[in-house]
Design an enzyme around this catalytic site. Structure first.
Site, PDB file in Angstrom:
ATOM      1  N   LYS A  93       0.833  -1.204   0.000  1.00 13.70           N
ATOM      2  CA  LYS A  93       0.000   0.000   0.000  1.00 13.70           C
ATOM      3  C   LYS A  93       0.870   1.258   0.000  1.00 13.70           C
ATOM      4  O   LYS A  93       0.572   2.233  -0.685  1.00 13.70           O
ATOM      5  CB  LYS A  93      -0.941  -0.001   1.210  1.00 13.70           C
ATOM      6  CG  LYS A  93      -2.022  -1.069   1.157  1.00 13.70           C
ATOM      7  CD  LYS A  93      -2.952  -0.959   2.351  1.00 13.70           C
ATOM      8  CE  LYS A  93      -4.055  -2.016   2.287  1.00 13.70           C
ATOM      9  NZ  LYS A  93      -4.987  -1.925   3.424  1.00 13.70           N
ATOM     10  N   GLU A 106     -18.955   2.813  -0.305  1.00 14.22           N
ATOM     11  CA  GLU A 106     -18.068   2.300  -1.342  1.00 14.22           C
ATOM     12  C   GLU A 106     -18.789   2.369  -2.686  1.00 14.22           C
ATOM     13  O   GLU A 106     -19.946   2.007  -2.806  1.00 14.22           O
ATOM     14  CB  GLU A 106     -17.639   0.867  -1.027  1.00 14.22           C
ATOM     15  CG  GLU A 106     -16.754   0.790   0.201  1.00 14.22           C
ATOM     16  CD  GLU A 106     -16.197  -0.601   0.437  1.00 14.22           C
ATOM     17  OE1 GLU A 106     -16.069  -1.363  -0.540  1.00 14.22           O
ATOM     18  OE2 GLU A 106     -15.888  -0.917   1.598  1.00 14.22           O
ATOM     19  N   LYS A 156     -22.872   6.498  13.961  1.00 11.25           N
ATOM     20  CA  LYS A 156     -22.672   5.601  12.816  1.00 11.25           C
ATOM     21  C   LYS A 156     -23.417   4.278  13.025  1.00 11.25           C
ATOM     22  O   LYS A 156     -23.958   3.698  12.085  1.00 11.25           O
ATOM     23  CB  LYS A 156     -21.176   5.350  12.625  1.00 11.25           C
ATOM     24  CG  LYS A 156     -20.817   4.559  11.358  1.00 11.25           C
ATOM     25  CD  LYS A 156     -20.996   5.406  10.109  1.00 11.25           C
ATOM     26  CE  LYS A 156     -20.597   4.605   8.875  1.00 11.25           C
ATOM     27  NZ  LYS A 156     -19.156   4.399   8.768  1.00 11.25           N
ATOM     28  N   ASN A 170     -26.250   3.013  10.469  1.00  2.89           N
ATOM     29  CA  ASN A 170     -26.108   1.776   9.714  1.00  2.89           C
ATOM     30  C   ASN A 170     -27.113   0.707  10.142  1.00  2.89           C
ATOM     31  O   ASN A 170     -27.538  -0.109   9.320  1.00  2.89           O
ATOM     32  CB  ASN A 170     -24.675   1.248   9.818  1.00  2.89           C
ATOM     33  CG  ASN A 170     -23.749   1.970   8.858  1.00  2.89           C
ATOM     34  OD1 ASN A 170     -24.205   2.704   7.989  1.00  2.89           O
ATOM     35  ND2 ASN A 170     -22.454   1.776   9.012  1.00  2.89           N
ATOM     36  N   HIS A 182     -30.149   1.748   8.265  1.00  2.00           N
ATOM     37  CA  HIS A 182     -29.981   1.419   6.845  1.00  2.00           C
ATOM     38  C   HIS A 182     -30.211  -0.066   6.609  1.00  2.00           C
ATOM     39  O   HIS A 182     -30.865  -0.470   5.643  1.00  2.00           O
ATOM     40  CB  HIS A 182     -28.578   1.803   6.369  1.00  2.00           C
ATOM     41  CG  HIS A 182     -28.290   3.265   6.451  1.00  2.00           C
ATOM     42  ND1 HIS A 182     -27.019   3.796   6.387  1.00  2.00           N
ATOM     43  CD2 HIS A 182     -29.116   4.333   6.609  1.00  2.00           C
ATOM     44  CE1 HIS A 182     -27.077   5.106   6.502  1.00  2.00           C
ATOM     45  NE2 HIS A 182     -28.334   5.452   6.639  1.00  2.00           N
ATOM     46  N   TYR A 197     -33.372   6.130  -0.070  1.00  6.93           N
ATOM     47  CA  TYR A 197     -32.170   5.300  -0.182  1.00  6.93           C
ATOM     48  C   TYR A 197     -32.298   4.019   0.616  1.00  6.93           C
ATOM     49  O   TYR A 197     -32.754   4.040   1.761  1.00  6.93           O
ATOM     50  CB  TYR A 197     -30.924   6.079   0.258  1.00  6.93           C
ATOM     51  CG  TYR A 197     -29.674   5.487  -0.330  1.00  6.93           C
ATOM     52  CD1 TYR A 197     -28.893   4.593   0.401  1.00  6.93           C
ATOM     53  CD2 TYR A 197     -29.303   5.767  -1.632  1.00  6.93           C
ATOM     54  CE1 TYR A 197     -27.771   4.011  -0.145  1.00  6.93           C
ATOM     55  CE2 TYR A 197     -28.184   5.194  -2.186  1.00  6.93           C
ATOM     56  CZ  TYR A 197     -27.413   4.317  -1.442  1.00  6.93           C
ATOM     57  OH  TYR A 197     -26.310   3.730  -2.003  1.00  6.93           O
ATOM     58  N   CYS A 224     -19.578  -2.843   6.675  1.00  4.48           N
ATOM     59  CA  CYS A 224     -20.168  -1.860   7.604  1.00  4.48           C
ATOM     60  C   CYS A 224     -21.498  -2.310   8.193  1.00  4.48           C
ATOM     61  O   CYS A 224     -21.621  -2.477   9.400  1.00  4.48           O
ATOM     62  CB  CYS A 224     -20.333  -0.517   6.896  1.00  4.48           C
ATOM     63  SG  CYS A 224     -18.785   0.350   6.599  1.00  4.48           S
ATOM     64  N   ARG A 276     -15.387  -8.563   0.897  1.00  6.33           N
ATOM     65  CA  ARG A 276     -15.636  -8.902   2.294  1.00  6.33           C
ATOM     66  C   ARG A 276     -17.131  -8.909   2.608  1.00  6.33           C
ATOM     67  O   ARG A 276     -17.821  -7.942   2.382  1.00  6.33           O
ATOM     68  CB  ARG A 276     -14.917  -7.923   3.218  1.00  6.33           C
ATOM     69  CG  ARG A 276     -13.406  -7.975   3.132  1.00  6.33           C
ATOM     70  CD  ARG A 276     -12.784  -6.824   3.894  1.00  6.33           C
ATOM     71  NE  ARG A 276     -13.193  -5.534   3.359  1.00  6.33           N
ATOM     72  CZ  ARG A 276     -12.939  -4.374   3.949  1.00  6.33           C
ATOM     73  NH1 ARG A 276     -12.298  -4.338   5.102  1.00  6.33           N
ATOM     74  NH2 ARG A 276     -13.335  -3.244   3.393  1.00  6.33           N
TER      75      ARG A 276
END
Length: 434
Positions: A35, A160, A209, A213, A216, A255, A267, A330
């Protein structure tokens, strides 16, 4: 400003490029030599829309570099952003070892530094982590919190596939800290970002968060269950949900509220498990949260059963990563689907233009090696060949090149998990829940 970023995965790489694009001088820090080499050649460590151009342009200007020398990075910058991974264990608890090790490194470096330093926690962590990070830095630096350093919780809201756009257009920039100086400094760092800045207490900044999530994830499962019922009643689930989403006063945003396949990625499942575990640890009943993963597993089984009912042993998969526009495998539900089919003796061919086996590394590589160790033998960059070698084809990414595949290959059967935009219904096509 001079900024160091610890961790050059998705969040770290995007932050590195976008901060440099906004005029900052940014140094990336990572333990993976590959990286570091990529960044020092002006190349991104991830596949993500727009990231390559932004990173290369700012590397050429001299605003971007990378190193494994954490001490040098801290001594030469005024702000360190922690973006290292926080994987969950089998029980849903987060493994924060990488976060703590980074805090130890920052503290050790600060022992040799005279100026004030700000540590930003960008990784998703549990409430109480900010305080612990502050204690670790104080212990290893010999400095007092808010005298020699400050710790800020600044969660990211990047998806992402659209991370660069999301970086510049987040719903809100959250700053949680007990230092007024650090709060003002971070506000200045984000000047030019199209979002309101919300300064809040540390615990709220740490928890937001997980709340986001988990909700979501709930929306995905809710829409899928609606879609499954609609299919049984021969009702157009997408038209129904379009109507549902017109209510922006009570039903919030559209969404995630599209019937389709299961959610996945690094996530939603991890943060949902962590949120559930928090409730469990406090001996609280949380039946809605507990049911979301069950519903998601049911949706995976729904897709598997659709395939098994076709009684064809040759299956093609169009899109392997957990969502379009990324190479992240993943916790991809499509990887799990492929693994199940292989275990049942199916012949599987895979097409995903973003997945390059030779470039997969780190936790991404470890995950796929565990689930489909011989992926290189199954994946192809020839869409036509994958379809021709298969009898049943699974469409798991909504991309233009898949738009009319059911019409172009009328002798194949297509199962659509994402409702490819404007695809023409035909006798050889069906949706998972429409």
């Amino acid at each position: 400003m001079k900024i160091s970023i610890f961790g050059l995965g998705y969040v770290g790489c995007v932050s590195l490029a976008c901060l440099a694009e906004n005029g900052h001088n940014v140094t990336g820090v990572d333990v993976v030599p590959h990286k570091i080499d990529l960044i020092n050649k002006g190349k991104a460590t991830i596949i993500e829309k727009d990231i390559d151009e932004i990173l290369l342009a700012n590397w050429e200007k001299g605003n971007i570099s990378a190193t494994s020398n954490y001490k040098e990075a801290v001594l030469n910058t005024e702000i360190s952003i922690i973006c290292v991974g926080t994987p969950s264990d089998v029980n849903g608890h987060l493994n924060l070892n990488a976060i703590y090790q980074t805090a130890e490194q920052i503290g050790a470096a600060l022992k040799e530094k005279d100026g004030f330093h700000i540590a930003i926690i960008r990784s998703t962590v549990l409430p109480g982590t900010n305080e612990k990070i502050g204690n670790i830095i104080a212990e290893h630096s010999g400095k007092k919190r808010n005298e020699g350093f400050a710790v800020v919780s600044n969660p990211e809201f990047l998806r992402e596939g659209s991370a660069v756009k999301d970086y510049y257009n987040p719903p809100v920039t959250v700053i949680g800290t007990d230092s007024d100086f650090a709060s003002q400094k971070i506000s200045e760092m984000y000047e030019g970002i199209n979002a309101p800045i919300k300064k809040t207490n540390i615990e709220i900044a740490e928890l937001i968060k997980y709340v986001n999530n988990s909700f979501h994830a709930l929306k995905v499962s809710f829409a899928n269950e609606v879609g499954n019922i609609c299919k049984k009643m021969n009702i157009d689930s997408h038209e129904l949900m379009d109507l549902f989403c017109m209510d922006t006063q009570l039903n919030l945003s559209p969404y995630y509220l599209k019937p389709g396949f299961a959610f996945g990625g690094s996530c939603l499942p991890k943060d949902l498990k962590a949120f559930k575990t928090m409730a469990h640890d406090f001996y609280l009943e949380s039946p809605v949260l507990n049911s979301i993963l069950d519903s998601n597993e049911s949706q995976k089984n729904q897709a598997l059963n659709l395939i098994l009912n076709k009684k064809s042993k040759k299956v093609g998969i169009l899109g392997l990563s957990f969502k379009k526009g990324t190479d992240d495998l993943r916790y991809s539900p499509v990887v799990e689907l492929a693994e199940s089919l292989l275990g049942k003796g199916f012949s599987v061919s895979i097409y995903d233009r973003n997945v390059n086996i030779s470039k997969i590394s780190g936790t991404n590589k470890a995950y796929i090696d565990k689930h489909i160790p011989h992926l290189s033998e199954l994946i192809s960059d020839d869409l036509k060949k994958v379809i021709e070698d298969s009898e049943t084809i699974i469409i798991s990414h909504n991309v233009p090149e898949f738009k009319d595949v059911n019409l172009r290959f009328s002798n194949k059967h297509f199962i659509d998990l994402v409702k490819v935009k404007d695809i023409v219904p035909s006798a050889n096509y069906e949706g998972i829940c429409w």
